[in-house]
Scaffold this active site. Sequence first.
Site, PDB file in Angstrom:
ATOM      1  N   ASP A  18      -1.418  -2.491  -1.416  1.00 38.76           N
ATOM      2  CA  ASP A  18      -0.731  -1.345  -2.020  1.00 38.76           C
ATOM      3  C   ASP A  18       0.745  -1.405  -1.608  1.00 38.76           C
ATOM      4  O   ASP A  18       1.064  -1.565  -0.427  1.00 38.76           O
ATOM      5  CB  ASP A  18      -1.377  -0.042  -1.521  1.00 38.76           C
ATOM      6  CG  ASP A  18      -0.738   1.180  -2.137  1.00 38.76           C
ATOM      7  OD1 ASP A  18      -1.164   1.582  -3.230  1.00 38.76           O
ATOM      8  OD2 ASP A  18       0.204   1.733  -1.530  1.00 38.76           O
ATOM      9  N   MET A  19       1.627  -1.261  -2.588  1.00 39.96           N
ATOM     10  CA  MET A  19       3.055  -1.323  -2.282  1.00 39.96           C
ATOM     11  C   MET A  19       3.475  -0.062  -1.511  1.00 39.96           C
ATOM     12  O   MET A  19       2.941   1.016  -1.745  1.00 39.96           O
ATOM     13  CB  MET A  19       3.876  -1.397  -3.586  1.00 39.96           C
ATOM     14  CG  MET A  19       3.480  -2.513  -4.522  1.00 39.96           C
ATOM     15  SD  MET A  19       3.427  -4.114  -3.732  1.00 39.96           S
ATOM     16  CE  MET A  19       5.144  -4.368  -3.340  1.00 39.96           C
ATOM     17  N   TYR A  23       8.181   3.239  -6.017  1.00 41.66           N
ATOM     18  CA  TYR A  23       9.345   3.478  -6.885  1.00 41.66           C
ATOM     19  C   TYR A  23      10.637   3.491  -6.049  1.00 41.66           C
ATOM     20  O   TYR A  23      11.700   3.080  -6.521  1.00 41.66           O
ATOM     21  CB  TYR A  23       9.210   4.800  -7.637  1.00 41.66           C
ATOM     22  CG  TYR A  23       8.144   4.843  -8.720  1.00 41.66           C
ATOM     23  CD1 TYR A  23       7.209   3.826  -8.870  1.00 41.66           C
ATOM     24  CD2 TYR A  23       8.082   5.920  -9.610  1.00 41.66           C
ATOM     25  CE1 TYR A  23       6.237   3.886  -9.856  1.00 41.66           C
ATOM     26  CE2 TYR A  23       7.108   5.983 -10.600  1.00 41.66           C
ATOM     27  CZ  TYR A  23       6.184   4.967 -10.707  1.00 41.66           C
ATOM     28  OH  TYR A  23       5.225   5.047 -11.685  1.00 41.66           O
ATOM     29  N   ARG A  60      10.346  10.391   4.873  1.00 38.02           N
ATOM     30  CA  ARG A  60       9.098  10.978   5.390  1.00 38.02           C
ATOM     31  C   ARG A  60       9.269  11.360   6.856  1.00 38.02           C
ATOM     32  O   ARG A  60       8.678  12.320   7.337  1.00 38.02           O
ATOM     33  CB  ARG A  60       7.930  10.006   5.242  1.00 38.02           C
ATOM     34  CG  ARG A  60       7.555   9.779   3.780  1.00 38.02           C
ATOM     35  CD  ARG A  60       6.320   8.909   3.647  1.00 38.02           C
ATOM     36  NE  ARG A  60       6.309   8.256   2.340  1.00 38.02           N
ATOM     37  CZ  ARG A  60       5.270   7.631   1.813  1.00 38.02           C
ATOM     38  NH1 ARG A  60       4.136   7.553   2.476  1.00 38.02           N
ATOM     39  NH2 ARG A  60       5.351   7.058   0.625  1.00 38.02           N
ATOM     40  N   ASP A 120       0.844  -0.009  -8.676  1.00 37.02           N
ATOM     41  CA  ASP A 120       1.353  -0.637  -7.454  1.00 37.02           C
ATOM     42  C   ASP A 120       0.248  -1.137  -6.523  1.00 37.02           C
ATOM     43  O   ASP A 120       0.480  -1.293  -5.337  1.00 37.02           O
ATOM     44  CB  ASP A 120       2.288   0.322  -6.700  1.00 37.02           C
ATOM     45  CG  ASP A 120       1.545   1.326  -5.841  1.00 37.02           C
ATOM     46  OD1 ASP A 120       0.434   1.729  -6.227  1.00 37.02           O
ATOM     47  OD2 ASP A 120       2.072   1.682  -4.779  1.00 37.02           O
ATOM     48  N   GLU A 121      -0.944  -1.392  -7.063  1.00 38.94           N
ATOM     49  CA  GLU A 121      -1.964  -1.907  -6.143  1.00 38.94           C
ATOM     50  C   GLU A 121      -2.920  -2.883  -6.822  1.00 38.94           C
ATOM     51  O   GLU A 121      -3.129  -2.814  -8.026  1.00 38.94           O
ATOM     52  CB  GLU A 121      -2.726  -0.770  -5.466  1.00 38.94           C
ATOM     53  CG  GLU A 121      -3.444   0.169  -6.384  1.00 38.94           C
ATOM     54  CD  GLU A 121      -3.777   1.480  -5.684  1.00 38.94           C
ATOM     55  OE1 GLU A 121      -4.917   1.649  -5.262  1.00 38.94           O
ATOM     56  OE2 GLU A 121      -2.878   2.333  -5.566  1.00 38.94           O
TER      57      GLU A 121
HETATM   58  N1  DCP Z   1       3.492   8.106  -8.641  1.00 39.09           N
HETATM   59  C1  DCP Z   1       3.802   9.069  -9.597  1.00 39.09           C
HETATM   60  N2  DCP Z   1       3.204  10.285  -9.572  1.00 39.09           N
HETATM   61  C2  DCP Z   1       2.300  10.576  -8.631  1.00 39.09           C
HETATM   62  C3  DCP Z   1       1.947   9.616  -7.684  1.00 39.09           C
HETATM   63  C4  DCP Z   1       2.576   8.374  -7.699  1.00 39.09           C
HETATM   64  O1  DCP Z   1       4.625   8.815 -10.467  1.00 39.09           O
HETATM   65  N3  DCP Z   1       1.747  11.760  -8.614  1.00 39.09           N
HETATM   66  C5  DCP Z   1       4.194   6.810  -8.663  1.00 39.09           C
HETATM   67  C6  DCP Z   1       5.309   6.777  -7.669  1.00 39.09           C
HETATM   68  C7  DCP Z   1       4.813   5.923  -6.562  1.00 39.09           C
HETATM   69  C8  DCP Z   1       3.838   5.003  -7.245  1.00 39.09           C
HETATM   70  O2  DCP Z   1       3.300   5.752  -8.324  1.00 39.09           O
HETATM   71  O3  DCP Z   1       5.865   5.198  -5.916  1.00 39.09           O
HETATM   72  C9  DCP Z   1       2.722   4.528  -6.344  1.00 39.09           C
HETATM   73  O4  DCP Z   1       2.004   5.638  -5.853  1.00 39.09           O
HETATM   74  P1  DCP Z   1       1.374   5.663  -4.413  1.00 39.09           P
HETATM   75  O5  DCP Z   1       0.410   6.785  -4.365  1.00 39.09           O
HETATM   76  O6  DCP Z   1       0.875   4.312  -4.070  1.00 39.09           O
HETATM   77  O7  DCP Z   1       2.565   6.080  -3.440  1.00 39.09           O
HETATM   78  P2  DCP Z   1       3.817   5.266  -2.930  1.00 39.09           P
HETATM   79  O8  DCP Z   1       3.725   3.824  -3.250  1.00 39.09           O
HETATM   80  O9  DCP Z   1       5.059   5.955  -3.390  1.00 39.09           O
HETATM   81  O10 DCP Z   1       3.740   5.489  -1.365  1.00 39.09           O
HETATM   82  P3  DCP Z   1       2.768   4.807  -0.297  1.00 39.09           P
HETATM   83  O11 DCP Z   1       3.648   3.967   0.564  1.00 39.09           O
HETATM   84  O12 DCP Z   1       2.192   5.953   0.468  1.00 39.09           O
HETATM   85  O13 DCP Z   1       1.723   4.033  -1.036  1.00 39.09           O
HETATM   86 CA    CA Z   2      -0.959   3.159  -4.908  1.00 39.07          CA
HETATM   87 CA    CA Z   3       1.793   2.663  -2.823  1.00 36.37          CA
END
Ligand code: DCP
Ligand code: CA
Ligand code: CA
Length: 627
Positions: A18-19, A23, A60, A120-121
Amino acid sequence: MPVARPESQEPRVIAHVDMDCFYVQVEQRRNPDLRGVPTAVVQYNSWKGGGLIAVGYEARNFGVKRSMRGDEAKRVCPDIQLVQVPVARGKADLNLYRSAGSEVVAILSTKGKCERASIDEVYLDLTDAAKSMLLESPPPMLDSIPEEALKSHVLGLSSGENKGEDDVRKWLCQPDADYQDKLLACGTIIVAELRVRVLQETKFTCSAGIAHNKMLAKLASPMHKPAQQTVVPATSVPDLLASLPVKKMKQLGGKLGTSLQDDLGVNTVGDLLKFSEQKLQDLYGINTGTWLWKIARGINGDEVEDRLLPKSHGCGKTFPGPMALKTTSSVKQWLNQLCEELSERIQSDLDQNKRIAQTLTLHARAFKEDELVPLKKFPSKSCPLRYGTSKIQEDAMHLFESGLSDFLNSKNLGWGITSLAVGASKIVDIPNGTTSILKYLTEKRTSCNSSDCSDALPGEPDHATSLISQKDADTKSYKECKVPFESEVEENPKTKASRESASDSEGLFDRDANVKGTILRYFSGGCSSNQRSTSEVETNQLEEEEEKISSSTANITSSHPNLNLNQNKNALSENWIYNIEEIDPSVVDELPLEIQREIRGWIHPSKRINTAKRGSTIAHYFSPARK
Ligand code: DCP
Ligand code: CA
Ligand code: CA
């Protein structure tokens, strides 16, 4: 309902990657001034600075959360940089993020079966790669273990947490380990190397979970974020599940999890161990009972699918508070925008990947003016998907009208729509072997333009219409389906987020493009210690969305345009029309047997009734033009 798939007898090595703050990382790569600076990506609307959708780890550390709006994030972290998600057609344009995700997938898919699970995963099945490594260069034989692998968190090692790299080195190289631990050790090294490659080639960091199945790998990947990996040896599973709240388990977030808590007093997945398989089957049915019994033991047979492309396409927009849509014409205007984007995406999927989406679905959230709290949900509606923007727009509007009528119980009440989304699902590959037919058809088309082409009977439907109208005519109903949506968006923004110049403007990644050490050190400051325990694991909201989406079936076929075979011959449709007599038999010979039989059925119509099958056959893709 969850169903337990048979678990393979052979040990497997599965990773979930998972990235990190995805974004945000994409935006930081675009603008290196943002590196090391608290950053979040927002969907701007005029209300309170827009909603945060991705929060960087530096932000964060100040307490900024995804649930906040821009104004609140600024209060908590005055230096935060808020980057607005790109906008097209008045809604978020996620293409930038999608293609960044594809860059990563291209690297991760080099070591084994790869399933793209969201934007992203991915899941990776590294069993074969791990077996080869064990045969050819097992960890104890390596000159040096990659530093990134030594940074792994191995659950259960040294009574719960790692003492350090030496312990991990010993675990990776232990001579008396059983076969499955040895494979897992190889998987740990392979994933570490892949993550280093991802960083070198894309400048993105990611986190991973490495285990013997998908469920455990997915549970582990967010445990140590950002830029770290967590390994789940089989012996650590009982402890892991003993402390895992049931609601954190995929598929237990809803009613089933609530029933386990309320009716059985089961609070953690491990608590399920108290119940026999028979008892769980008696309570929840055979499938769910067995599934529960297995997850309590960390058993999960789900296969990693070989799929680099998304399962569906979706786009949506929210209209919160006063922005709610209250007239059919405003709904139509927005639906047209959404359908235009959807149409472009499925068309490019067809052109680039030779895949056809078969089902169009409309979802909405709505309220009635006389109800403070909505008592009934707006029903999701689906119909066979016809290619061509105007057809998708037309069909989506029909679906909306049908849904609205159900929602209002055909009463004449005031209403408002707070979210709209359209999706294309049931995407199938054009079967292998049909490429030559496609080519053949395309060549034919160049000598036959849409107005004078006489291959089709008057009123013959275009390809997409005909394939679905046949199906539709059979079923006389619209189909159910589920569509995950990547994002919901808000107001069309014009205001640019103000950006203070970053203090560390030197691109951290550019400076260190030659990655030698661990990935973690590329994260600045205290964020490297940021860890999330299992109980804090956040369910990916995108998947949650997928699970939440309810579906319904509507019997409105009679009014549906797909059944009106006399309409619609647009430019795209002509690509698909062909003439039976012109099919070159040698081309037919190349096709899978099932499809050959079917085409021969067309060529010899008397046999057609017996041979034409719906579903997986070529009838799905081409409708023969009859003379
Ligand atoms: N995303 C979105 N709306 C949401 C959740 C996520 O548009 N309600 C988008 C933005 C995130 C991407 O999807 O960057 C990936 O979601 P993740 O839940 O994997 O969260 P992140 O990658 O941002 O953070 P983490 O490092 O916790 O995985
Ligand atoms: Ca994800
Ligand atoms: Ca992620």
